[in-house]
Motif scaffolding. Structure first.
Motif, PDB file in Angstrom:
ATOM      1  N   GLU A 139     -28.428  -7.646   4.694  1.00  0.00           N
ATOM      2  CA  GLU A 139     -27.296  -7.799   5.012  1.00  0.00           C
ATOM      3  C   GLU A 139     -26.455  -6.442   4.942  1.00  0.00           C
ATOM      4  O   GLU A 139     -25.606  -6.031   5.990  1.00  0.00           O
ATOM      5  CB  GLU A 139     -26.430  -8.930   4.320  1.00  0.00           C
ATOM      6  N   THR A 140     -26.684  -5.411   4.897  1.00  0.00           N
ATOM      7  CA  THR A 140     -25.774  -3.967   4.272  1.00  0.00           C
ATOM      8  C   THR A 140     -26.972  -3.016   5.069  1.00  0.00           C
ATOM      9  O   THR A 140     -27.696  -2.805   4.244  1.00  0.00           O
ATOM     10  CB  THR A 140     -25.766  -3.616   3.442  1.00  0.00           C
ATOM     11  N   PRO A 141     -27.387  -2.903   6.338  1.00  0.00           N
ATOM     12  CA  PRO A 141     -27.760  -2.088   7.248  1.00  0.00           C
ATOM     13  C   PRO A 141     -27.703  -0.445   6.913  1.00  0.00           C
ATOM     14  O   PRO A 141     -26.441  -0.158   6.232  1.00  0.00           O
ATOM     15  CB  PRO A 141     -27.711  -2.222   8.460  1.00  0.00           C
ATOM     16  N   LEU A 142     -29.228   0.350   7.188  1.00  0.00           N
ATOM     17  CA  LEU A 142     -29.343   1.413   6.192  1.00  0.00           C
ATOM     18  C   LEU A 142     -30.277   2.223   7.024  1.00  0.00           C
ATOM     19  O   LEU A 142     -31.142   1.236   8.041  1.00  0.00           O
ATOM     20  CB  LEU A 142     -29.526   0.942   4.709  1.00  0.00           C
ATOM     21  N   ARG A 143     -29.800   3.522   8.010  1.00  0.00           N
ATOM     22  CA  ARG A 143     -30.868   4.347   8.542  1.00  0.00           C
ATOM     23  C   ARG A 143     -30.392   5.402   7.691  1.00  0.00           C
ATOM     24  O   ARG A 143     -29.394   6.113   6.651  1.00  0.00           O
ATOM     25  CB  ARG A 143     -30.607   4.447   9.762  1.00  0.00           C
ATOM     26  N   ALA A 144     -32.104   5.807   7.627  1.00  0.00           N
ATOM     27  CA  ALA A 144     -33.095   7.369   6.922  1.00  0.00           C
ATOM     28  C   ALA A 144     -33.894   7.659   7.054  1.00  0.00           C
ATOM     29  O   ALA A 144     -34.350   7.313   8.720  1.00  0.00           O
ATOM     30  CB  ALA A 144     -32.916   6.991   5.436  1.00  0.00           C
ATOM     31  N   ALA A 145     -33.311   9.769   7.198  1.00  0.00           N
ATOM     32  CA  ALA A 145     -34.481  10.072   8.583  1.00  0.00           C
ATOM     33  C   ALA A 145     -35.386  11.069   7.582  1.00  0.00           C
ATOM     34  O   ALA A 145     -34.664  11.409   6.070  1.00  0.00           O
ATOM     35  CB  ALA A 145     -33.817  10.391   9.122  1.00  0.00           C
ATOM     36  N   TRP A 146     -37.201  10.763   7.234  1.00  0.00           N
ATOM     37  CA  TRP A 146     -36.829  12.521   6.789  1.00  0.00           C
ATOM     38  C   TRP A 146     -37.782  13.348   7.567  1.00  0.00           C
ATOM     39  O   TRP A 146     -38.562  13.090   8.639  1.00  0.00           O
ATOM     40  CB  TRP A 146     -38.231  11.464   5.712  1.00  0.00           C
ATOM     41  N   ARG A 147     -37.788  14.596   7.426  1.00  0.00           N
ATOM     42  CA  ARG A 147     -38.520  15.393   7.995  1.00  0.00           C
ATOM     43  C   ARG A 147     -39.047  16.284   7.232  1.00  0.00           C
ATOM     44  O   ARG A 147     -39.015  17.486   6.070  1.00  0.00           O
ATOM     45  CB  ARG A 147     -37.078  16.546   8.877  1.00  0.00           C
ATOM     46  N   LEU A 148     -40.852  16.164   6.772  1.00  0.00           N
ATOM     47  CA  LEU A 148     -41.508  15.844   5.698  1.00  0.00           C
ATOM     48  C   LEU A 148     -42.625  17.748   5.872  1.00  0.00           C
ATOM     49  O   LEU A 148     -43.136  17.425   7.018  1.00  0.00           O
ATOM     50  CB  LEU A 148     -42.362  15.209   5.064  1.00  0.00           C
ATOM     51  N   THR A 149     -42.437  18.412   5.137  1.00  0.00           N
ATOM     52  CA  THR A 149     -43.838  19.469   5.855  1.00  0.00           C
ATOM     53  C   THR A 149     -44.573  19.390   4.359  1.00  0.00           C
ATOM     54  O   THR A 149     -44.109  18.516   3.631  1.00  0.00           O
ATOM     55  CB  THR A 149     -43.290  20.904   5.071  1.00  0.00           C
ATOM     56  N   ASP A 150     -45.554  19.954   4.330  1.00  0.00           N
ATOM     57  CA  ASP A 150     -46.351  20.167   3.459  1.00  0.00           C
ATOM     58  C   ASP A 150     -46.615  21.766   2.658  1.00  0.00           C
ATOM     59  O   ASP A 150     -47.109  22.361   3.179  1.00  0.00           O
ATOM     60  CB  ASP A 150     -48.129  19.841   3.399  1.00  0.00           C
ATOM     61  N   VAL A 180     -28.015   8.079  11.157  1.00  0.00           N
ATOM     62  CA  VAL A 180     -28.419   8.062  10.431  1.00  0.00           C
ATOM     63  C   VAL A 180     -27.648   7.662   8.796  1.00  0.00           C
ATOM     64  O   VAL A 180     -26.345   9.005   9.517  1.00  0.00           O
ATOM     65  CB  VAL A 180     -29.979   9.159   9.631  1.00  0.00           C
ATOM     66  N   ASP A 181     -27.791   7.331   7.966  1.00  0.00           N
ATOM     67  CA  ASP A 181     -26.301   7.732   7.004  1.00  0.00           C
ATOM     68  C   ASP A 181     -26.952   8.842   5.787  1.00  0.00           C
ATOM     69  O   ASP A 181     -26.280   9.212   5.300  1.00  0.00           O
ATOM     70  CB  ASP A 181     -26.809   5.966   5.560  1.00  0.00           C
ATOM     71  N   VAL A 182     -28.394   8.866   5.875  1.00  0.00           N
ATOM     72  CA  VAL A 182     -28.159  10.298   5.414  1.00  0.00           C
ATOM     73  C   VAL A 182     -29.957  10.865   5.711  1.00  0.00           C
ATOM     74  O   VAL A 182     -30.678   9.700   6.434  1.00  0.00           O
ATOM     75  CB  VAL A 182     -28.947   9.974   3.357  1.00  0.00           C
ATOM     76  N   SER A 183     -30.361  11.629   4.877  1.00  0.00           N
ATOM     77  CA  SER A 183     -31.312  12.844   5.448  1.00  0.00           C
ATOM     78  C   SER A 183     -31.908  13.003   4.857  1.00  0.00           C
ATOM     79  O   SER A 183     -30.956  13.839   3.696  1.00  0.00           O
ATOM     80  CB  SER A 183     -31.234  13.033   6.946  1.00  0.00           C
ATOM     81  N   VAL A 184     -33.439  13.206   4.264  1.00  0.00           N
ATOM     82  CA  VAL A 184     -34.382  14.173   3.582  1.00  0.00           C
ATOM     83  C   VAL A 184     -35.285  15.130   4.284  1.00  0.00           C
ATOM     84  O   VAL A 184     -35.777  14.307   4.849  1.00  0.00           O
ATOM     85  CB  VAL A 184     -34.683  13.013   3.092  1.00  0.00           C
TER      86      VAL A 184
END
Length: 234
Positions: A139-150, A180-184
């Protein structure tokens, strides 16, 4: 090279045997894993699959294409680049990857910890295995993003993923969100350690291996979801 004699040729009509004829060769399922979130070029695939030779990869791609699992496509609008993508049938193999992963986690004492290396696609397939899409509505929406490299493959472009967690479920996929709320951002293996092994996020941020922008509490909430999922399997 791919075996010339199939299980069917040897007199075994089992559907599982036929499936192994299609995807049971070394590298085949890992190629599928790396294509799970969109088309990739052969050089990017080769860089992400440590240990595969050009000949082996080309053999697998050709065989999987003939089997109807992958299809050749093009990237770019001006300069066309040949790439490979999963067919709709090929994408169904995520169920197989997830089942194999859970089977290994539940019974194997020799499972290699993610610190040995996980690609961005590998991490995200693992995360969707532990918390499937459309599970865990909130009921508490959350949006997140990841930009990942190897970090082992600096020549490969980063991959972008997003989480849209709402009343519809925990929807983790490739792509962007308008806000988004948070990004990594950072190394996929380090993120795997945080999400799947419970390694401290602060330590990863202190070394610069991961960078977090936005609501840290929102990210902690996401991490707890995976901690609970891993505890349930263990």
């Amino acid at each position: 090279m791919t075996l010339q004699l199939s299980y069917g040729d040897l007199g075994d009509a089992c559907a599982a045997a036929h499936a192994l004829d299609l995807i049971g060769d070394r590298w085949s399922l890992l190629v599928v894993r790396e294509l799970m979130f969109g088309p990739r070029t052969s050089p990017d695939l080769r860089a992400s699959l440590n240990g595969v030779s050009t000949e082996e990869l080309n053999d697998r791609l050709l065989f999987l294409e003939r089997a109807g699992v992958v299809v050749e496509t093009e990237l770019g609008y001006i300069t066309k680049t040949t790439a490979y993508a999963l067919t709709e049938w090929g994408r169904e193999l995520e169920k197989v990857l997830s089942a194999l992963s859970l089977w290994a986690l539940e019974g194997s004492t020799h499972y290699p910890v993610p610190s040995t290396g996980m690609t961005p696609s590998g991490v995200m397939v693992a995360m969707r295995t532990m918390v499937p899409p459309q599970s865990l509505p909130t009921e508490t929406p959350l949006r997140a993003a990841w930009r990942l490299t190897d970090s082992r493959c600096p020549e490969v472009e980063p991959q972008q993923f997003r989480l849209d967690w709402s009343e519809l479920g925990f929807d983790l996929d490739v792509g962007d969100l308008p806000a988004v709320d948070v990004s990594v951002a950072g190394d996929s293996t380090v993120w795997a350690g945080v999400a799947l092994l419970g390694q401290p996020l602060d330590a990863a941020m202190a070394t610069g291996a991961l960078r977090v922008e936005g609501d840290r509490a929102a990210l902690d909430r996401v991490i707890r979801v995976f901690a609970d999922a891993m505890a349930a399997v263990g």
